[in-house]
Design a protein around this motif. Structure first.
Motif, PDB file in Angstrom:
ATOM      1  N   MET A 260     -22.336  -7.423  93.063  1.00 37.52           N
ATOM      2  CA  MET A 260     -21.535  -8.401  92.322  1.00 37.52           C
ATOM      3  C   MET A 260     -22.195  -8.701  90.982  1.00 37.52           C
ATOM      4  SD  MET A 260     -20.385 -12.224  93.482  1.00 37.52           S
ATOM      5  CE  MET A 260     -19.664 -11.622  95.021  1.00 37.52           C
ATOM      6  N   GLY A 261     -23.424  -9.247  91.027  1.00 35.93           N
ATOM      7  CA  GLY A 261     -24.141  -9.556  89.805  1.00 35.93           C
ATOM      8  C   GLY A 261     -24.883  -8.333  89.305  1.00 35.93           C
ATOM      9  N   THR A 262     -25.123  -8.284  87.985  1.00 35.61           N
ATOM     10  CA  THR A 262     -25.788  -7.128  87.402  1.00 35.61           C
ATOM     11  C   THR A 262     -26.937  -7.518  86.482  1.00 35.61           C
ATOM     12  OG1 THR A 262     -24.202  -7.098  85.568  1.00 35.61           O
ATOM     13  CG2 THR A 262     -23.679  -5.751  87.496  1.00 35.61           C
TER      14      THR A 262
ATOM     15  N   ILE B 206     -40.542 -13.699  94.244  1.00 39.27           N
ATOM     16  CA  ILE B 206     -39.512 -14.474  93.578  1.00 39.27           C
ATOM     17  C   ILE B 206     -38.505 -13.596  92.831  1.00 39.27           C
ATOM     18  CG2 ILE B 206     -40.943 -14.851  91.517  1.00 39.27           C
ATOM     19  CD1 ILE B 206     -38.371 -17.288  93.086  1.00 39.27           C
ATOM     20  N   LEU B 207     -38.969 -12.526  92.179  1.00 36.99           N
ATOM     21  CA  LEU B 207     -38.037 -11.649  91.472  1.00 36.99           C
ATOM     22  C   LEU B 207     -37.052 -10.994  92.432  1.00 36.99           C
ATOM     23  CD1 LEU B 207     -40.355  -9.941  88.837  1.00 36.99           C
ATOM     24  CD2 LEU B 207     -38.473 -11.512  88.370  1.00 36.99           C
ATOM     25  N   GLN B 208     -37.564 -10.533  93.581  1.00 37.23           N
ATOM     26  CA  GLN B 208     -36.681  -9.914  94.568  1.00 37.23           C
ATOM     27  C   GLN B 208     -35.685 -10.930  95.123  1.00 37.23           C
ATOM     28  OE1 GLN B 208     -39.991  -9.640  94.277  1.00 37.23           O
ATOM     29  NE2 GLN B 208     -40.819  -7.908  95.460  1.00 37.23           N
ATOM     30  N   ALA B 209     -36.130 -12.161  95.345  1.00 35.52           N
ATOM     31  CA  ALA B 209     -35.236 -13.181  95.886  1.00 35.52           C
ATOM     32  C   ALA B 209     -34.114 -13.501  94.913  1.00 35.52           C
ATOM     33  CB  ALA B 209     -36.031 -14.437  96.217  1.00 35.52           C
ATOM     34  N   VAL B 210     -34.443 -13.635  93.631  1.00 33.76           N
ATOM     35  CA  VAL B 210     -33.412 -13.928  92.633  1.00 33.76           C
ATOM     36  C   VAL B 210     -32.458 -12.746  92.500  1.00 33.76           C
ATOM     37  CG1 VAL B 210     -32.996 -14.409  90.184  1.00 33.76           C
ATOM     38  CG2 VAL B 210     -34.855 -15.576  91.395  1.00 33.76           C
ATOM     39  N   ARG B 211     -33.008 -11.535  92.522  1.00 31.45           N
ATOM     40  CA  ARG B 211     -32.143 -10.351  92.438  1.00 31.45           C
ATOM     41  C   ARG B 211     -31.171 -10.295  93.613  1.00 31.45           C
ATOM     42  NH1 ARG B 211     -35.793  -6.928  92.030  1.00 31.45           N
ATOM     43  NH2 ARG B 211     -35.664  -6.532  89.782  1.00 31.45           N
ATOM     44  N   LYS B 212     -31.657 -10.581  94.809  1.00 33.20           N
ATOM     45  CA  LYS B 212     -30.793 -10.537  95.985  1.00 33.20           C
ATOM     46  C   LYS B 212     -29.689 -11.592  95.904  1.00 33.20           C
ATOM     47  CE  LYS B 212     -32.670  -9.668  99.899  1.00 33.20           C
ATOM     48  NZ  LYS B 212     -33.450  -9.758 101.170  1.00 33.20           N
TER      49      LYS B 212
ATOM     50  N   ASP C 209     -28.452 -12.836  93.201  1.00 31.44           N
ATOM     51  CA  ASP C 209     -27.515 -12.426  92.159  1.00 31.44           C
ATOM     52  C   ASP C 209     -26.574 -11.337  92.663  1.00 31.44           C
ATOM     53  OD1 ASP C 209     -26.585 -12.530  89.377  1.00 31.44           O
ATOM     54  OD2 ASP C 209     -27.370 -10.479  89.280  1.00 31.44           O
ATOM     55  N   GLU C 210     -27.108 -10.404  93.451  1.00 29.63           N
ATOM     56  CA  GLU C 210     -26.252  -9.349  94.004  1.00 29.63           C
ATOM     57  C   GLU C 210     -25.191  -9.928  94.922  1.00 29.63           C
ATOM     58  OE1 GLU C 210     -29.098  -6.862  95.894  1.00 29.63           O
ATOM     59  OE2 GLU C 210     -29.683  -5.811  94.031  1.00 29.63           O
ATOM     60  N   ARG C 211     -25.531 -11.001  95.639  1.00 31.74           N
ATOM     61  CA  ARG C 211     -24.588 -11.582  96.590  1.00 31.74           C
ATOM     62  C   ARG C 211     -23.647 -12.595  95.959  1.00 31.74           C
ATOM     63  NH1 ARG C 211     -28.530 -13.538 101.323  1.00 31.74           N
ATOM     64  NH2 ARG C 211     -26.570 -14.341 102.171  1.00 31.74           N
TER      65      ARG C 211
END
Length: 262
Positions: free
Chosen positions: A1-3, A44-50, A52-54
Motif C-alpha cells: 500500500m505505502g511506498t 524501528i526502521l523495519q517497524a515503520v516500513r511494515k 507503512d506497507e499495511r
C-alpha cells in the motif's frame, strides 16, 4: 500500500509536540481510532516500513486528502520523540501511537472516548521507574474541551509528594519537586491539575506558616519554584512540532546512531 522510505519519517521535537499533534488529529481532524504499541529501538526502521506497507502511514498531506475523499482509511503514526527516550539504554523499546479515521484491518484499535471520565482513555507514556508508563490521558474537561490530563495515579503521586514536603516543612525538596513539575506539558488539563497541587500546598503551608509573630503575611519559601510555571495553559494551535537541528528524520537519527553519535 505505502511506498515511502521510513527514513523520511519526520521526528517530533518533544513530548509536548507529540501531545499537541495527537490532540489536533483527534479533536480537529477526526482521527477517532487509536492503538499504543512499542518496538525494539534497533528495529524501528523495519517497524515503520511494515506499518507503512499495511496502512500507508507515511503518505504526504495531499495523498492523505485523496484517500479521505475516496473514503479509504487514513492512518498517522506518531513516534516518541528522542527527548523522551531513556538515556544510555540502546536496548530500549520505542513507543508508537497509531491513529486512524476508520478501523484498520489487522489492528486492534480502540475508539477514542471523548468524555470527562472515559473507561478506556487514549493515553501516552513517559519513561518512569525504569519502564514506559501511562502518564497522559486525553479526555474532556469541565468546559467540554478535549485536552490532556495527567493519568490519575501519577497525579496523585505528584500531589502526595508535594503535600508530604509541605507538611514536613522540607522546603528544598518541595522546591525541587515543584520545579520538576513545571517542565510537564502544560495543556489545559495538566495545567489545571498542577494549579490544584499548588493550591493544596499553599493551604498546608498557610495553616502552619501564614503569619509571622509580628502579624505580617509571610512569603512562601517555595514561591520562586513557581516562576517557571506558565500563567496560562498551552495551546496546541501553531505550536512548532519538528526539530530544526539534526536529527530531523528517522533516517538522520539512524545514521547518527550507527556512528555512535546518538
Amino acid at each position: 500500500m505505502g511506498t515511502a522510505d521510513p527514513a523520511t519519517y519526520p521526528l517530533l521535537r518533544s513530548q509536548t509536540a507529540l501531545l499537541a499533534q495527537a490532540l489536533r488529529l483527534v479533536a480537529r481532524d477526526g482521527y477517532r481510532f487509536w492503538a499504543y504499541q512499542t518496538t525494539p529501538t534497533e528495529r524501528i526502521l523495519q517497524a515503520v516500513r511494515k506499518l507503512d506497507e499495511r496502512h500507508a502511514v507515511l503518505l504526504d498531506p495531499q495523498a492523505r486528502a485523496v484517500r479521505r475523499r475516496a473514503r479509504l482509511p487514513v492512518a498517522h503514526l506518531l513516534l516518541a520523540p528522542l527527548t523522551a527516550m531513556p538515556p544510555d539504554n540502546p536496548r530500549s523499546t520505542w513507543p508508537m501511537l497509531l491513529l486512524a479515521d476508520q478501523p484498520l484491518e489487522g489492528e486492534n484499535l480502540h475508539r477514542v472516548e471523548l468524555s470527562p471520565d472515559p473507561k478506556r482513555p487514549l493515553y501516552w507514556v513517559a519513561w518512569r521507574d525504569g519502564e514506559w508508563g501511562a502518564t497522559y490521558i486525553l479526555r474532556v474537561d469541565k468546559r467540554g474541551r478535549v485536552t490532556w490530563f495527567l493519568e490519575e495515579a501519577f497525579y496523585r503521586e505528584l500531589l502526595e509528594e508535594a503535600l508530604l514536603y509541605a507538611t514536613r516543612g522540607d522546603w528544598p525538596r518541595l522546591v525541587t519537586h515543584l520545579k520538576a513539575m513545571g517542565h510537564l506539558p502544560m495543556f489545559s488539563g495538566v495545567w489545571s491539575q498542577l494549579q490544584e497541587i499548588r493550591r493544596r500546598v499553599h493551604q498546608v503551608w498557610g495553616d502552619r506558616h501564614l503569619r509571622d509573630p509580628e502579624g505580617r503575611w509571610k512569603k512562601p519559601p517555595w514561591g520562586a519554584a513557581l516562576e517557571g510555571w506558565p500563567r496560562v495553559p498551552l495551546s496546541p494551535v501553531g505550536m512548532r512540532l519538528y526539530p530544526e537541528e539534526a536529527p530531523r528524520t528517522l533516517g538522520e537519527w539512524w545514521e547518527m546512531h550507527r556512528k555512535g553519535g546518538a
